[in-house]
Design a protein around this motif. Structure first.
Motif, PDB file in Angstrom:
ATOM      1  N   ASP A 135       0.820  -1.217   0.000  1.00 30.53           N
ATOM      2  CA  ASP A 135       0.000   0.000   0.000  1.00 30.53           C
ATOM      3  C   ASP A 135       0.855   1.269   0.000  1.00 30.53           C
ATOM      4  O   ASP A 135       0.452   2.288  -0.568  1.00 30.53           O
ATOM      5  CB  ASP A 135      -0.929   0.011   1.217  1.00 30.53           C
ATOM      6  N   HIS A 138       1.763   1.717  -3.625  1.00 31.32           N
ATOM      7  CA  HIS A 138       0.576   2.052  -4.417  1.00 31.32           C
ATOM      8  C   HIS A 138       0.123   3.479  -4.130  1.00 31.32           C
ATOM      9  O   HIS A 138      -0.279   4.203  -5.045  1.00 31.32           O
ATOM     10  CB  HIS A 138      -0.544   1.060  -4.132  1.00 31.32           C
ATOM     11  N   SER A 139       0.195   3.891  -2.869  1.00 33.94           N
ATOM     12  CA  SER A 139      -0.187   5.265  -2.512  1.00 33.94           C
ATOM     13  C   SER A 139       0.751   6.272  -3.159  1.00 33.94           C
ATOM     14  O   SER A 139       0.320   7.333  -3.634  1.00 33.94           O
ATOM     15  CB  SER A 139      -0.179   5.442  -0.991  1.00 33.94           C
ATOM     16  N   ARG A 141       2.374   5.826  -5.955  1.00 34.71           N
ATOM     17  CA  ARG A 141       2.044   5.832  -7.388  1.00 34.71           C
ATOM     18  C   ARG A 141       0.806   6.692  -7.650  1.00 34.71           C
ATOM     19  O   ARG A 141       0.785   7.494  -8.579  1.00 34.71           O
ATOM     20  CB  ARG A 141       1.812   4.390  -7.848  1.00 34.71           C
ATOM     21  N   ARG A 142      -0.224   6.534  -6.811  1.00 33.37           N
ATOM     22  CA  ARG A 142      -1.442   7.325  -7.000  1.00 33.37           C
ATOM     23  C   ARG A 142      -1.157   8.818  -6.832  1.00 33.37           C
ATOM     24  O   ARG A 142      -1.670   9.644  -7.578  1.00 33.37           O
ATOM     25  CB  ARG A 142      -2.525   6.879  -6.016  1.00 33.37           C
ATOM     26  N   THR A 162       7.345  -1.113  -9.496  1.00 37.89           N
ATOM     27  CA  THR A 162       6.440  -2.206  -9.834  1.00 37.89           C
ATOM     28  C   THR A 162       6.363  -3.111  -8.614  1.00 37.89           C
ATOM     29  O   THR A 162       7.395  -3.553  -8.104  1.00 37.89           O
ATOM     30  CB  THR A 162       6.971  -3.002 -11.037  1.00 37.89           C
TER      31      THR A 162
END
Length: 285
Positions: A135, A138-139, A141-142, A162
């Motif tokens: 997470d 991913h956070s 990346r967002r 990745t």
């Protein structure tokens, strides 16, 4: 102001915990004299340490809690301990990750702190058995995508990690372990493994209270070209139910400056390299 106060409280509680563990117990009046704080401050600190399950309050002071070898604290309980040490370790260990490399991060609160530093390293491929660590990436990346869109750039920003998340059964410390995780890890190869541990000792090596996690960690180690253990000073001397590696299998151990001189000397006989966050390495002869 609150951040400074929290940092001071954290450092003070670490000193109290070290004193209680070293002496087998400590009295409130002794701690007030040693730390030069009020009786009420020490009692609040002991209350906080008792809630974390690391000391037991007794009349006039506190004694250490002796953990069973099968005791596995939850992620939330561990995340509130040794915050400054974990941040120092994370910043130092992040320098060992090369842009564009394939790395693995095991579950744990120190590796979680490390993940927050590694989002700045470009082009990583990250394999982890921690949903919390996945997470973090991913956070990041967002957030990068949102910033690019706000700037009018329709292309996704380059350099973001990745992330490969293994499956598995969740442990109390929020790691995914077991046959599914093991099978995924066995098929992969990492340039560097960053490994958090429950305990480190000269005799038992690296250990964990969880048998399935021990097996998953063995697969992580076998799949890595280089093994970097990240562990604060409180992990030294702890022994969990299952050992999964000797100190000789560790390429680098990154710890914090509170590690005792005796522990450093004992580690030096077994480890290839010990890195103490915040301290300069001795110059080469």
């Amino acid at each position: 102001m609150s951040d400074n106060q929290n940092l001071l409280a954290e450092q003070r509680r670490a000193l109290i915990l070290d004193e209680v563990r070293r002496r087998g117990g400590a009295r409130v009046n002794e701690l007030t004299r040693k730390l030069k704080v009020s009786d009420m401050t020490v009692r609040r600190d002991l209350d906080a340490l008792a809630r974390l399950g690391v000391v037991e309050k007794v009349h006039g002071g506190a004694v250490p809690v002796t953990e069973a070898s099968t005791h596995e604290p939850g992620f939330e309980a561990k995340s509130g301990m040794e915050l400054s040490a974990k941040e120092d370790i994370a910043r130092t260990a992040a320098q060992l990750a090369t842009p564009g490399s394939a790395i693995a991060l095991s579950g744990g609160t120190t590796t979680y702190a490390l993940a927050q530093q590694l989002v700045e390293v470009a082009g990583l491929t990250v394999v982890t058995n921690s949903m919390r660590i996945a997470d973090v990436f991913h956070s990041a990346r967002r957030a990068a995508d949102a910033a690019a869109e706000h700037a009018g750039n329709r292309e996704r920003p380059g350099g973001a990690a990745t992330v490969v998340l293994t499956g598995g059964v969740r442990t109390p410390s929020d790691a995914l372990v077991g046959p599914v995780a093991d099978a995924a890890i066995r098929s992969l190869h990492f340039d560097v493994l960053f490994l958090g541990v429950h305990g480190v000792s000269a005799e038992a090596g690296l250990s964990t209270p969880n048998l399935a996690e021990a097996e998953t960690n063995r697969h992580f180690i076998r799949s890595a070209r280089r093994v970097v253990v990240v562990a604060d000073h409180t992990k030294w001397g702890k022994v969990g139910l299952s050992s999964f590696a000797s100190l000789a299998e560790v390429d680098v151990l990154v710890t914090d400056a509170a590690l005792s001189r005796a522990a450093r000397e004992e580690m030096a006989d077994e480890l290839r390299e010990l890195v103490v966050a915040g301290e300069r390495a001795d110059p080469a002869p």
